[in-house]
Motif scaffolding. Structure first.
Motif, PDB file in Angstrom:
ATOM      1  N   PHE A  67       0.817  -1.114  -0.062  1.00 52.42           N
ATOM      2  CA  PHE A  67      -0.027   0.165   0.199  1.00 52.42           C
ATOM      3  C   PHE A  67       0.965   1.173  -0.106  1.00 52.42           C
ATOM      4  O   PHE A  67       2.129   1.264   0.492  1.00 52.42           O
ATOM      5  CB  PHE A  67      -0.915   0.015   1.174  1.00 52.42           C
ATOM      6  N   THR A  68       0.328   2.230  -0.623  1.00 50.42           N
ATOM      7  CA  THR A  68       1.032   3.621  -0.796  1.00 50.42           C
ATOM      8  C   THR A  68      -0.069   4.551  -0.407  1.00 50.42           C
ATOM      9  O   THR A  68      -0.907   4.823  -1.077  1.00 50.42           O
ATOM     10  CB  THR A  68       1.716   3.995  -2.278  1.00 50.42           C
ATOM     11  N   ILE A  69       0.346   5.412   0.538  1.00 49.41           N
ATOM     12  CA  ILE A  69      -0.546   6.458   0.981  1.00 49.41           C
ATOM     13  C   ILE A  69       0.202   7.911   0.429  1.00 49.41           C
ATOM     14  O   ILE A  69       1.349   8.051   0.529  1.00 49.41           O
ATOM     15  CB  ILE A  69      -0.624   6.670   2.700  1.00 49.41           C
ATOM     16  N   SER A  70      -0.749   8.765  -0.128  1.00 47.15           N
ATOM     17  CA  SER A  70      -0.052  10.004  -0.453  1.00 47.15           C
ATOM     18  C   SER A  70      -1.253  11.034  -0.459  1.00 47.15           C
ATOM     19  O   SER A  70      -2.260  10.573   0.135  1.00 47.15           O
ATOM     20  CB  SER A  70      -0.013   9.894  -1.986  1.00 47.15           C
ATOM     21  N   ARG A  71      -1.019  12.265  -0.458  1.00 51.59           N
ATOM     22  CA  ARG A  71      -1.957  13.508  -0.482  1.00 51.59           C
ATOM     23  C   ARG A  71      -1.746  14.618  -1.296  1.00 51.59           C
ATOM     24  O   ARG A  71      -0.367  14.747  -1.602  1.00 51.59           O
ATOM     25  CB  ARG A  71      -1.825  13.978   0.879  1.00 51.59           C
ATOM     26  N   ASP A  72      -2.280  15.138  -1.799  1.00 44.66           N
ATOM     27  CA  ASP A  72      -2.559  16.353  -2.713  1.00 44.66           C
ATOM     28  C   ASP A  72      -3.049  17.579  -1.806  1.00 44.66           C
ATOM     29  O   ASP A  72      -4.148  17.510  -1.725  1.00 44.66           O
ATOM     30  CB  ASP A  72      -3.218  16.297  -3.911  1.00 44.66           C
ATOM     31  N   ASN A  73      -2.081  18.223  -1.247  1.00 46.47           N
ATOM     32  CA  ASN A  73      -2.543  19.390  -0.432  1.00 46.47           C
ATOM     33  C   ASN A  73      -3.279  20.554  -1.248  1.00 46.47           C
ATOM     34  O   ASN A  73      -4.220  21.167  -0.436  1.00 46.47           O
ATOM     35  CB  ASN A  73      -1.292  20.106   0.485  1.00 46.47           C
ATOM     36  N   ALA A  74      -3.259  20.682  -2.311  1.00 47.92           N
ATOM     37  CA  ALA A  74      -3.989  21.640  -3.130  1.00 47.92           C
ATOM     38  C   ALA A  74      -5.419  21.205  -3.145  1.00 47.92           C
ATOM     39  O   ALA A  74      -6.392  22.055  -3.325  1.00 47.92           O
ATOM     40  CB  ALA A  74      -3.351  21.793  -4.472  1.00 47.92           C
ATOM     41  N   LYS A  75      -5.543  20.020  -3.306  1.00 44.84           N
ATOM     42  CA  LYS A  75      -6.901  19.288  -3.284  1.00 44.84           C
ATOM     43  C   LYS A  75      -7.497  18.868  -2.090  1.00 44.84           C
ATOM     44  O   LYS A  75      -8.755  18.421  -2.318  1.00 44.84           O
ATOM     45  CB  LYS A  75      -7.110  18.311  -4.449  1.00 44.84           C
ATOM     46  N   ASN A  76      -6.883  19.116  -0.930  1.00 47.86           N
ATOM     47  CA  ASN A  76      -7.299  18.621   0.294  1.00 47.86           C
ATOM     48  C   ASN A  76      -7.772  16.904   0.074  1.00 47.86           C
ATOM     49  O   ASN A  76      -8.692  16.610   0.791  1.00 47.86           O
ATOM     50  CB  ASN A  76      -8.605  19.427   0.844  1.00 47.86           C
ATOM     51  N   THR A  77      -7.014  16.383  -0.580  1.00 45.69           N
ATOM     52  CA  THR A  77      -7.118  15.041  -0.731  1.00 45.69           C
ATOM     53  C   THR A  77      -6.155  13.918  -0.356  1.00 45.69           C
ATOM     54  O   THR A  77      -4.830  14.289  -0.432  1.00 45.69           O
ATOM     55  CB  THR A  77      -7.561  14.694  -2.178  1.00 45.69           C
ATOM     56  N   VAL A  78      -6.421  12.767   0.291  1.00 46.30           N
ATOM     57  CA  VAL A  78      -5.493  11.725   0.590  1.00 46.30           C
ATOM     58  C   VAL A  78      -5.919  10.540  -0.266  1.00 46.30           C
ATOM     59  O   VAL A  78      -7.239  10.220  -0.592  1.00 46.30           O
ATOM     60  CB  VAL A  78      -5.771  11.381   2.079  1.00 46.30           C
TER      61      VAL A  78
END
Length: 121
Positions: A67-78
Motif C-alpha cells: 500500500f502507498t499513502i499520498s496526499r494532494d494538499n492543493a486538493k485537500n485529498t488523501v
C-alpha cells in the motif's frame, strides 16, 4: 462544516489493485496528519497508513510494501494505492484527518463514512 468523502472501494480479485480517495471539504482550516484505517468484520478498527502534512509516511506491517499513502494538499485529498491485494485486506476503509481551525487554533479529528473493499480469492 468539515466533511470527508471517500471513494474508490469495490470488489477485486486477489492480486489486484484499488485506489481509494478521500476529499476534505470545508473552509478556514488547515489539515495536519491524515490516515487510513480499516475494520474487518468482527474485528477492531486498525491503522493502515499515515501521512503528515509534510509527506512523511508510516505503514502497518500488514500492508507495508503493498500500500502507498499520498496526499494532494492543493486538493485537500488523501489517497491509498493498494496493490497485491489479499482476501485478508477485505474491510471497510476509513480516512481520518486532523484539522486545525485557523481562528481558534483548536485541533479536531474527523472521519469519513467508510468505503467497502472486498478481495475475492
Amino acid at each position: 462544516q468539515v466533511q470527508l468523502v471517500e471513494s474508490g472501494g469495490g470488489l477485486v480479485q486477489a492480486g489486484g489493485s484499488l485506489k481509494l480517495s478521500c476529499k476534505v471539504s470545508g473552509s478556514l482550516f488547515s489539515i495536519n496528519d491524515m490516515a487510513w484505517y480499516r475494520q474487518a468484520p468482527g474485528k477492531q478498527r486498525e491503522l493502515a497508513a499515515t501521512i503528515t502534512s509534510g509527506g512523511s509516511t508510516n505503514y502497518a506491517d500488514s500492508v507495508k510494501g503493498r500500500f502507498t499513502i499520498s496526499r494532494d494538499n492543493a486538493k485537500n485529498t488523501v489517497y491509498l494505492q493498494m496493490n497485491s491485494l489479499k482476501p485478508e485486506d477485505t474491510a471497510v476503509y476509513y480516512c481520518k484527518a486532523l484539522i486545525t481551525y485557523r481562528r481558534s487554533g483548536s485541533e479536531y479529528a474527523y472521519w469519513g463514512q467508510g468505503t467497502q473493499v472486498t478481495v475475492s480469492s
